[in-house]
Design an enzyme around this catalytic site. Sequence first.
Site: not given
Ligand code: 5GP
Ligand code: MG
Length: 179
Positions: A110, A106, A162, A134, A108, A102, A48
Site C-alpha cells: 500500500t 505490513d 479494523d 511489521k 509495504g 500510515e 485506518g
Molecule cells: P501492506 O500493504 O503494507 O501489506 O498493508 C497495509 C494495509 O493492510 C494497512 O493499511 C491495513 O489496512 C492493512 N493491514 C496490514 N496489517 C494489518 C493488521 O495487522 N491489522 C489490520 N486491521 N489491518 C492491517
Molecule cells: Mg492503512
Amino acid sequence: MNIITLGDKSFSLFIDDQKINKAVQKVANEINDTLAGKNLIFLSVLNGSFMFTADLVRLIKGNPELSFIKTASYEGLIGSEKVNQLIGLNNELRHRNVVILEDIVDTGNTLDAVYKLVQQQQPASIKVAALFYKPLAYKKEINIDYVGLEIENDFIVGYGLDYNGLGRNLKHIYKIADK
Ligand code: 5GP
Ligand code: MG
C-alpha cells in the site's frame, strides 16, 4: 475487557492506550525536531489512519496542512493489471514537503503504491510516518522515516484498524487470539 469478539474472531488486549499515546508522541517529537520550519502537508491514508492522524496533528508545531486520501484499485483493461488511484488528491503536492501518515505498514504494498502516486506530483520532499510497522513482513525499499512501534506479524485491530469493518473505534490495540 482483555478479550473481545469482533464478528467470528476473538482478540486479546495487546497495546493499551497509554502505550499508543506514547508512540504517537514519539512520532510527533521526531517530526517536530527534524522538520521544524518546513511547510508541511500531512497526507493521511484512509480509513485506518484517521485516529492516528487526529491525535498526531494536535501534537505538531507550526501550521501544517492536512489532506486525506483513499486508494482504490481498478482492474486494468488489459489482463488483470491493477491500477492504483488516489481519491481525494488534486495536484496539490507540487513543491510541497509531504508527510504520508500510515496506520500500519505490513508488506509495504500500500505504501509503495501511495508513494509512487505522490511522487508523480513532484513534491519537494516525501517523508513517511507509520504508527505500527511489521519489519518481518516488509518487502519494499522505501524508508519509513518515523515509526511509532514495531510489532511482529500478528493481525491487530483497534485505534482505527479494523477487522471486516469492526474495531476501528477501540481505544486499545488488540491482537488476534485464535489463528
Ligand atoms: P501492506 O500493504 O503494507 O501489506 O498493508 C497495509 C494495509 O493492510 C494497512 O493499511 C491495513 O489496512 C492493512 N493491514 C496490514 N496489517 C494489518 C493488521 O495487522 N491489522 C489490520 N486491521 N489491518 C492491517
Ligand atoms: Mg492503512
